[in-house]
Scaffold this motif. Sequence first.
Motif, PDB file in Angstrom:
ATOM      1  N   ASN A 251     -14.244 -16.880 -40.094  1.00 36.82           N
ATOM      2  CA  ASN A 251     -13.690 -15.589 -39.704  1.00 36.82           C
ATOM      3  C   ASN A 251     -14.006 -15.281 -38.232  1.00 36.82           C
ATOM      4  OD1 ASN A 251     -13.741 -12.522 -39.445  1.00 36.82           O
ATOM      5  ND2 ASN A 251     -12.810 -12.829 -41.432  1.00 36.82           N
ATOM      6  N   PRO A 252     -12.993 -14.875 -37.445  1.00 33.07           N
ATOM      7  CA  PRO A 252     -13.235 -14.603 -36.020  1.00 33.07           C
ATOM      8  C   PRO A 252     -14.290 -13.513 -35.784  1.00 33.07           C
ATOM      9  CG  PRO A 252     -10.872 -14.609 -36.494  1.00 33.07           C
ATOM     10  CD  PRO A 252     -11.582 -14.723 -37.819  1.00 33.07           C
ATOM     11  N   ALA A 253     -14.356 -12.527 -36.683  1.00 32.46           N
ATOM     12  CA  ALA A 253     -15.350 -11.460 -36.507  1.00 32.46           C
ATOM     13  C   ALA A 253     -16.765 -12.013 -36.675  1.00 32.46           C
ATOM     14  CB  ALA A 253     -15.099 -10.329 -37.509  1.00 32.46           C
ATOM     15  N   THR A 254     -16.911 -12.996 -37.566  1.00 28.81           N
ATOM     16  CA  THR A 254     -18.218 -13.620 -37.763  1.00 28.81           C
ATOM     17  C   THR A 254     -18.627 -14.389 -36.509  1.00 28.81           C
ATOM     18  OG1 THR A 254     -17.623 -13.913 -40.082  1.00 28.81           O
ATOM     19  CG2 THR A 254     -19.541 -15.132 -39.294  1.00 28.81           C
ATOM     20  N   ALA A 255     -17.663 -15.134 -35.941  1.00 28.19           N
ATOM     21  CA  ALA A 255     -17.948 -15.875 -34.711  1.00 28.19           C
ATOM     22  C   ALA A 255     -18.320 -14.894 -33.597  1.00 28.19           C
ATOM     23  CB  ALA A 255     -16.732 -16.713 -34.323  1.00 28.19           C
ATOM     24  N   ALA A 256     -17.567 -13.805 -33.503  1.00 30.69           N
ATOM     25  CA  ALA A 256     -17.825 -12.815 -32.447  1.00 30.69           C
ATOM     26  C   ALA A 256     -19.226 -12.227 -32.584  1.00 30.69           C
ATOM     27  CB  ALA A 256     -16.769 -11.705 -32.503  1.00 30.69           C
ATOM     28  N   LYS A 257     -19.657 -12.032 -33.834  1.00 36.32           N
ATOM     29  CA  LYS A 257     -20.992 -11.470 -34.058  1.00 36.32           C
ATOM     30  C   LYS A 257     -22.078 -12.444 -33.608  1.00 36.32           C
ATOM     31  CE  LYS A 257     -23.530  -9.003 -37.641  1.00 36.32           C
ATOM     32  NZ  LYS A 257     -23.669  -8.744 -39.074  1.00 36.32           N
ATOM     33  N   GLY A 258     -21.876 -13.723 -33.879  1.00 35.25           N
ATOM     34  CA  GLY A 258     -22.818 -14.748 -33.423  1.00 35.25           C
ATOM     35  C   GLY A 258     -22.908 -14.779 -31.906  1.00 35.25           C
ATOM     36  N   PHE A 259     -21.765 -14.714 -31.247  1.00 29.99           N
ATOM     37  CA  PHE A 259     -21.745 -14.736 -29.785  1.00 29.99           C
ATOM     38  C   PHE A 259     -22.389 -13.466 -29.219  1.00 29.99           C
ATOM     39  CE2 PHE A 259     -18.733 -18.207 -28.325  1.00 29.99           C
ATOM     40  CZ  PHE A 259     -18.729 -18.869 -29.532  1.00 29.99           C
ATOM     41  N   ALA A 260     -22.111 -12.324 -29.862  1.00 30.17           N
ATOM     42  CA  ALA A 260     -22.666 -11.057 -29.383  1.00 30.17           C
ATOM     43  C   ALA A 260     -24.192 -11.086 -29.436  1.00 30.17           C
ATOM     44  CB  ALA A 260     -22.121  -9.896 -30.223  1.00 30.17           C
ATOM     45  N   GLN A 261     -24.697 -11.705 -30.500  1.00 26.10           N
ATOM     46  CA  GLN A 261     -26.150 -11.827 -30.640  1.00 26.10           C
ATOM     47  C   GLN A 261     -26.735 -12.625 -29.462  1.00 26.10           C
ATOM     48  OE1 GLN A 261     -28.190 -11.771 -33.947  1.00 26.10           O
ATOM     49  NE2 GLN A 261     -29.955 -12.742 -33.014  1.00 26.10           N
ATOM     50  N   LEU A 262     -26.032 -13.691 -29.061  1.00 27.19           N
ATOM     51  CA  LEU A 262     -26.513 -14.521 -27.958  1.00 27.19           C
ATOM     52  C   LEU A 262     -26.429 -13.783 -26.621  1.00 27.19           C
ATOM     53  CD1 LEU A 262     -24.985 -17.932 -29.066  1.00 27.19           C
ATOM     54  CD2 LEU A 262     -27.388 -17.266 -29.132  1.00 27.19           C
ATOM     55  N   VAL A 263     -25.429 -12.917 -26.483  1.00 24.79           N
ATOM     56  CA  VAL A 263     -25.343 -12.092 -25.270  1.00 24.79           C
ATOM     57  C   VAL A 263     -26.528 -11.124 -25.241  1.00 24.79           C
ATOM     58  CG1 VAL A 263     -24.000 -10.318 -24.071  1.00 24.79           C
ATOM     59  CG2 VAL A 263     -22.842 -12.310 -25.040  1.00 24.79           C
ATOM     60  N   ASP A 264     -26.802 -10.510 -26.394  1.00 23.82           N
ATOM     61  CA  ASP A 264     -27.955  -9.591 -26.499  1.00 23.82           C
ATOM     62  C   ASP A 264     -29.261 -10.294 -26.160  1.00 23.82           C
ATOM     63  OD1 ASP A 264     -26.374  -7.539 -27.228  1.00 23.82           O
ATOM     64  OD2 ASP A 264     -26.899  -7.544 -29.356  1.00 23.82           O
ATOM     65  N   ASP A 265     -29.371 -11.553 -26.579  1.00 28.12           N
ATOM     66  CA  ASP A 265     -30.609 -12.308 -26.338  1.00 28.12           C
ATOM     67  C   ASP A 265     -30.701 -12.860 -24.921  1.00 28.12           C
ATOM     68  OD1 ASP A 265     -31.165 -11.827 -28.947  1.00 28.12           O
ATOM     69  OD2 ASP A 265     -30.757 -13.837 -29.691  1.00 28.12           O
ATOM     70  N   GLY A 266     -29.639 -12.652 -24.131  1.00 28.51           N
ATOM     71  CA  GLY A 266     -29.660 -13.150 -22.754  1.00 28.51           C
ATOM     72  C   GLY A 266     -29.366 -14.639 -22.639  1.00 28.51           C
ATOM     73  N   VAL A 267     -28.827 -15.229 -23.701  1.00 29.75           N
ATOM     74  CA  VAL A 267     -28.534 -16.661 -23.687  1.00 29.75           C
ATOM     75  C   VAL A 267     -27.124 -16.928 -23.134  1.00 29.75           C
ATOM     76  CG1 VAL A 267     -28.226 -18.681 -25.172  1.00 29.75           C
ATOM     77  CG2 VAL A 267     -30.118 -17.108 -25.590  1.00 29.75           C
ATOM     78  N   LEU A 268     -26.217 -16.009 -23.435  1.00 29.98           N
ATOM     79  CA  LEU A 268     -24.853 -16.095 -22.893  1.00 29.98           C
ATOM     80  C   LEU A 268     -24.584 -14.863 -22.049  1.00 29.98           C
ATOM     81  CD1 LEU A 268     -22.681 -17.153 -26.015  1.00 29.98           C
ATOM     82  CD2 LEU A 268     -23.738 -18.650 -24.316  1.00 29.98           C
ATOM     83  N   TYR A 269     -23.634 -14.984 -21.123  1.00 28.17           N
ATOM     84  CA  TYR A 269     -23.156 -13.787 -20.430  1.00 28.17           C
ATOM     85  C   TYR A 269     -21.639 -13.803 -20.386  1.00 28.17           C
ATOM     86  CZ  TYR A 269     -22.503 -16.757 -16.271  1.00 28.17           C
ATOM     87  OH  TYR A 269     -22.110 -17.741 -15.408  1.00 28.17           O
ATOM     88  N   LYS A 270     -21.088 -12.574 -20.266  1.00 29.64           N
ATOM     89  CA  LYS A 270     -19.633 -12.412 -20.304  1.00 29.64           C
ATOM     90  C   LYS A 270     -19.084 -12.275 -18.893  1.00 29.64           C
ATOM     91  CE  LYS A 270     -19.314  -9.565 -24.297  1.00 29.64           C
ATOM     92  NZ  LYS A 270     -18.922  -8.304 -24.881  1.00 29.64           N
TER      93      LYS A 270
END
Lengths: 120, 298
Positions: A45-64
């Motif tokens: 589900n795309p929303a599930t993927a988005a939630k995983g990515f959002a978590q990584l943004v919160d953790d400072g691992v990814l940036y947008k």
Amino acid sequence: MVFDDRSPIYLQIAEQIKNDIVTGALAEDEQVMSTNQYAAFYRINPATAAKGFAQLVDDGVLYKKRGIGMFVAPNARDLLRTGRRDSFFADVVDPMIREAKAIGIPLKDIVQHIRSYGEA
Amino acid sequence: MTAALTVRTEDLSVRFAGVPALDRLDLRLAPGKIHGLLGRNGSGKSTLAATLAGFRRPDEGRVLIEGGDLGTAQEPYENAVVTSRVCLIRESGDRPDAVPVKHAVGLAAALRPYWDADLAGDLLDRFEVPLNKKIQKLSRGKKSALGVVLGLASRAPLTIFDESYLGMDVPSRNLFYDMLLADYAEVPRTIVLSTHLVSEVSAMLEEVVILDQGRLVTQSPVDALRGRGASIVGPAAAVDEFTGGFTVLAEERLGGTKSSTVLGDLDPALLAQATAAGLEIGPVGLQDLFVHLTGVKS
């Protein structure tokens, strides 16, 4: 990758991407898949993927980057390696020692085995 | 542009010859999500799907569909404005059988306000459904594929697939899942997948509704259900003491060892307490949780 039905998939996605960063499969400042690409590729589900990515943004691992996509943060690898080092003995070494004791392998044999790898 | 619809049921009951198929169901399906409608055979999934789509009149309570270009909430039964926007695909097909495939496609194109002809053509190619063959001459798999094509190309703001892909083989089902996710990403809409193949579809769902004997067992984001169950294994007395405060779904004993499956969130303090008591704690998968929640009580 096959997702395990026994823990939230968004956490498994985050773990997988973190792993790719630690091993260097994903480089710093490299663009990661979009959530829709990721969802299509892994059939989730795309929303599930988005939630995983959002978590990584919160953790400072990814940036947008607005309108472009998501990228691996410049310091992500160090950040993750530090985190894993902190839990290395508790997560990896201690269980190994417990197992060695249970099956009767002397600790000096383990030390000797480790030494055979040289001073890495 | 398709705008997703919201579905509500209020105290919804449907009975067959006095026997309840749906029993006072209160539900809300949020717009723009992929919902799983899960339950064993005979749990009321198909009756709920048919009632949401206006194929059946509620005996008590009501179904309300709202949002998108519908404006205020409306009931679907005998309501063409709503039913043209709600697409239910069932394995039976609900189509005249003696006509060629292209007639069924033409009929859907005429009735569905958001019909996408290019998508329909592309999907018919991919699923290799022959346009000129009579529907009754199609194999079971191709009939299912035709249903799936009509369901996707309708781009209905509420699209319900009621086990409609069961007749398809694994490669075709996988193609369906891929096409569904691709088109959903392009045109988000409210989708309901009714199935008992939990493990096959669970990763594609955002929310699940679990029915058992016409009643709602639980409605929850699917990721919240993963990890909500735990198995506790250890000496029987210690297991019983620990699980006292939980809903116990299943128990098994082997000599002095007992295994209990419980529902509930185990926080770190509880986990530490369990480990100290010599208990082993393990996660329970969604499929197992589903079986326990809807299974025959042991």
